[in-house]
Enzyme design. Sequence first.
Site, PDB file in Angstrom:
ATOM      1  N   HIS A 111     131.189  -9.324  38.857  1.00  0.00           N
ATOM      2  CA  HIS A 111     129.564  -9.186  38.244  1.00  0.00           C
ATOM      3  C   HIS A 111     128.426  -7.890  39.097  1.00  0.00           C
ATOM      4  O   HIS A 111     127.496  -7.355  38.410  1.00  0.00           O
ATOM      5  CB  HIS A 111     128.815  -9.664  37.092  1.00  0.00           C
ATOM      6  CG  HIS A 111     128.135 -11.042  37.846  1.00  0.00           C
ATOM      7  ND1 HIS A 111     126.607 -11.187  37.967  1.00  0.00           N
ATOM      8  CD2 HIS A 111     128.261 -11.703  38.990  1.00  0.00           C
ATOM      9  CE1 HIS A 111     126.041 -11.753  38.809  1.00  0.00           C
ATOM     10  NE2 HIS A 111     127.146 -12.728  39.759  1.00  0.00           N
ATOM     11  N   GLY A 169     131.227 -16.208  41.685  1.00  0.00           N
ATOM     12  CA  GLY A 169     130.868 -15.884  43.635  1.00  0.00           C
ATOM     13  C   GLY A 169     130.642 -17.671  44.068  1.00  0.00           C
ATOM     14  O   GLY A 169     131.130 -18.102  44.638  1.00  0.00           O
ATOM     15  N   THR A 170     129.282 -18.133  43.134  1.00  0.00           N
ATOM     16  CA  THR A 170     129.988 -19.392  43.299  1.00  0.00           C
ATOM     17  C   THR A 170     130.624 -20.430  42.923  1.00  0.00           C
ATOM     18  O   THR A 170     131.177 -21.659  44.213  1.00  0.00           O
ATOM     19  CB  THR A 170     128.577 -20.408  42.080  1.00  0.00           C
ATOM     20  OG1 THR A 170     127.578 -19.563  41.584  1.00  0.00           O
ATOM     21  CG2 THR A 170     128.148 -21.736  43.030  1.00  0.00           C
ATOM     22  N   CYS A 209     118.428 -17.347  40.263  1.00  0.00           N
ATOM     23  CA  CYS A 209     119.300 -18.208  40.264  1.00  0.00           C
ATOM     24  C   CYS A 209     118.213 -19.037  40.063  1.00  0.00           C
ATOM     25  O   CYS A 209     117.780 -20.023  39.773  1.00  0.00           O
ATOM     26  CB  CYS A 209     120.196 -19.075  41.340  1.00  0.00           C
ATOM     27  SG  CYS A 209     121.942 -17.910  41.665  1.00  0.00           S
ATOM     28  N   THR A 223     143.989 -21.716  32.292  1.00  0.00           N
ATOM     29  CA  THR A 223     144.615 -20.326  32.298  1.00  0.00           C
ATOM     30  C   THR A 223     143.813 -19.499  32.798  1.00  0.00           C
ATOM     31  O   THR A 223     142.551 -19.823  32.969  1.00  0.00           O
ATOM     32  CB  THR A 223     144.457 -20.603  30.882  1.00  0.00           C
ATOM     33  OG1 THR A 223     145.364 -21.493  30.231  1.00  0.00           O
ATOM     34  CG2 THR A 223     145.311 -19.333  30.411  1.00  0.00           C
ATOM     35  N   ASN A 280     121.205 -11.609  49.591  1.00  0.00           N
ATOM     36  CA  ASN A 280     121.164 -10.955  48.356  1.00  0.00           C
ATOM     37  C   ASN A 280     120.193 -10.226  48.494  1.00  0.00           C
ATOM     38  O   ASN A 280     119.490  -9.842  47.321  1.00  0.00           O
ATOM     39  CB  ASN A 280     121.954 -12.134  47.789  1.00  0.00           C
ATOM     40  CG  ASN A 280     121.345 -13.062  47.686  1.00  0.00           C
ATOM     41  OD1 ASN A 280     121.447 -14.014  48.539  1.00  0.00           O
ATOM     42  ND2 ASN A 280     120.714 -14.120  46.628  1.00  0.00           N
ATOM     43  N   GLN A 287     127.491  -9.823  48.232  1.00  0.00           N
ATOM     44  CA  GLN A 287     127.002  -8.892  47.595  1.00  0.00           C
ATOM     45  C   GLN A 287     127.112  -7.349  48.613  1.00  0.00           C
ATOM     46  O   GLN A 287     126.926  -6.019  47.936  1.00  0.00           O
ATOM     47  CB  GLN A 287     125.561  -8.741  48.094  1.00  0.00           C
ATOM     48  CG  GLN A 287     124.694 -10.071  47.574  1.00  0.00           C
ATOM     49  CD  GLN A 287     123.727  -9.341  46.378  1.00  0.00           C
ATOM     50  OE1 GLN A 287     124.247  -8.033  45.830  1.00  0.00           O
ATOM     51  NE2 GLN A 287     123.504 -10.316  45.213  1.00  0.00           N
ATOM     52  N   SER A 307     133.071 -11.399  43.848  1.00  0.00           N
ATOM     53  CA  SER A 307     132.200 -11.860  42.581  1.00  0.00           C
ATOM     54  C   SER A 307     131.839 -10.197  41.998  1.00  0.00           C
ATOM     55  O   SER A 307     131.913  -9.274  41.923  1.00  0.00           O
ATOM     56  CB  SER A 307     131.280 -12.647  42.478  1.00  0.00           C
ATOM     57  OG  SER A 307     130.792 -12.672  40.817  1.00  0.00           O
TER      58      SER A 307
HETATM   59  N1  PLP Z   1     126.379 -15.803  46.479  1.00  0.00           N
HETATM   60  C1  PLP Z   1     125.665 -14.089  46.873  1.00  0.00           C
HETATM   61  C2  PLP Z   1     125.579 -13.523  48.333  1.00  0.00           C
HETATM   62  C3  PLP Z   1     125.305 -13.963  45.724  1.00  0.00           C
HETATM   63  O1  PLP Z   1     124.142 -12.721  45.899  1.00  0.00           O
HETATM   64  C4  PLP Z   1     125.735 -14.161  44.891  1.00  0.00           C
HETATM   65  C5  PLP Z   1     125.063 -13.329  43.166  1.00  0.00           C
HETATM   66  O2  PLP Z   1     123.977 -14.012  42.386  1.00  0.00           O
HETATM   67  C6  PLP Z   1     126.698 -15.885  44.456  1.00  0.00           C
HETATM   68  C7  PLP Z   1     126.557 -16.075  46.006  1.00  0.00           C
HETATM   69  C8  PLP Z   1     126.992 -16.345  42.982  1.00  0.00           C
HETATM   70  O3  PLP Z   1     127.648 -15.351  42.098  1.00  0.00           O
HETATM   71  P1  PLP Z   1     128.420 -15.788  40.246  1.00  0.00           P
HETATM   72  O4  PLP Z   1     126.948 -15.531  40.145  1.00  0.00           O
HETATM   73  O5  PLP Z   1     129.327 -14.846  40.490  1.00  0.00           O
HETATM   74  O6  PLP Z   1     128.432 -17.139  41.195  1.00  0.00           O
END
Ligand code: PLP
Length: 383
Positions: free
Chosen positions: A201, A71-72, A327, A237, A151, A179, A199
């Site tokens: 996970h 996601g990041t 985070c 890759t 989130n 989310q 994302s």
């Molecule tokens: N954006 C939101 C709303 C999230 O909740 C998260 C993860 O907690 C992310 C982005 C980041 O995703 P990733 O952990 O896959 O980098």
Amino acid sequence: MNSIYLDHAASTPVHPEVAQEMMNVMTGQYGNASSVHAFGRSAKRTVSRARDLIANSLGCQSDELVFTGGGTESDNLALFGALSAMEGSGKHIITSSIEHHAVLHACEELEKQGYRVTYLPVDSTGRVRIGDVENALTEDTVLISIMYANNEVGTVQPIAEIGELARSRGILFHVDAVQALGAIPISCRDLPVDLMSFSAHKINGPQGVGALYVRRGVHLVPRLHGGLQEKKRRAGTENMAGIAGFGKAAEIATAHLEERREHDLMLRHTFIRMLEQELGQNSFIINGNPSEFLPHILNISFPDTDTETLLMNLDMEGIAAASGSACTSGSLEVSHVLQAMKLPQNVLRSAIRFSFGLGNTTEDMEYTAQKIATILRRLRNRS
Ligand code: PLP
């Protein structure tokens, strides 16, 4: 001792079918999807199959998806990639003050590069007001980035309305849907959105893999320089096993979305009812929007105590919850989301995010509510 995981907004257990799919790929396939020989072609088919499954889940074309490292990276690619491609057309960005740090910190970096960023306020339930978006628009606005759902408190934003507004002014619209995926139906085709981050996970898929939806016709300058993968939009890759796992997770999440929603709502209501029974209605406060919310995220303040104390005590009882975003946990910073919602200090400093999903039962919720009551009684007696 029980072991109860109520932190699914941070990361989720990998679904057994996803693990099996990844195992099959890891043990049976080792070609590079860019190689032209049979091993490479087989790897390419695996990646394509997963891409089709995800595109099908999201209601978009397969070539509108760029696989990323999560996601990041999707958020960063959306913002930096799209802005670089529009270089010279404007220097103003609109976002909200409750975005994930993957967007907020990217915006701070963009400010250093000369962009002006408006961080919209939210109401006390964590919702962006459409009027505020409208008032923030200028001739110089080139990009709006607003998350689908938050989130920390689960509040869902008026994405369709914001998207219509952006589209009517010819402004690009990015949505962080990390989310929301798997919790509410998403159709990229039907939403006025140009870029959307996902994302794996968060939907019982593997960590370290994600995707960015890029509407056809939207240009991106790549962030990584190297090979020509992902139609020259993300070099490197492909994470074949991760992508295959993501595909499977998306397929399962889409097929069981309604079932999951009902399950999460049932857990949510059981938990709230049990807390009312154990503590009384006035001993806790639910943070977030009462109607526009993700069923699996429940943010509650217990003003009799503070977040760290309660989390630590819950951890000692085998219950995992969170203070907010994974985070920033570990730092003593108060949540920027709850601050933006302008909640009173005692509410802000005693908030806990419970997020549930695969594997959780009503017994888990009853047990957790009882443990919270026991902990609060113990803390009260001590003071
Ligand atoms: N954006 C939101 C709303 C999230 O909740 C998260 C993860 O907690 C992310 C982005 C980041 O995703 P990733 O952990 O896959 O980098």
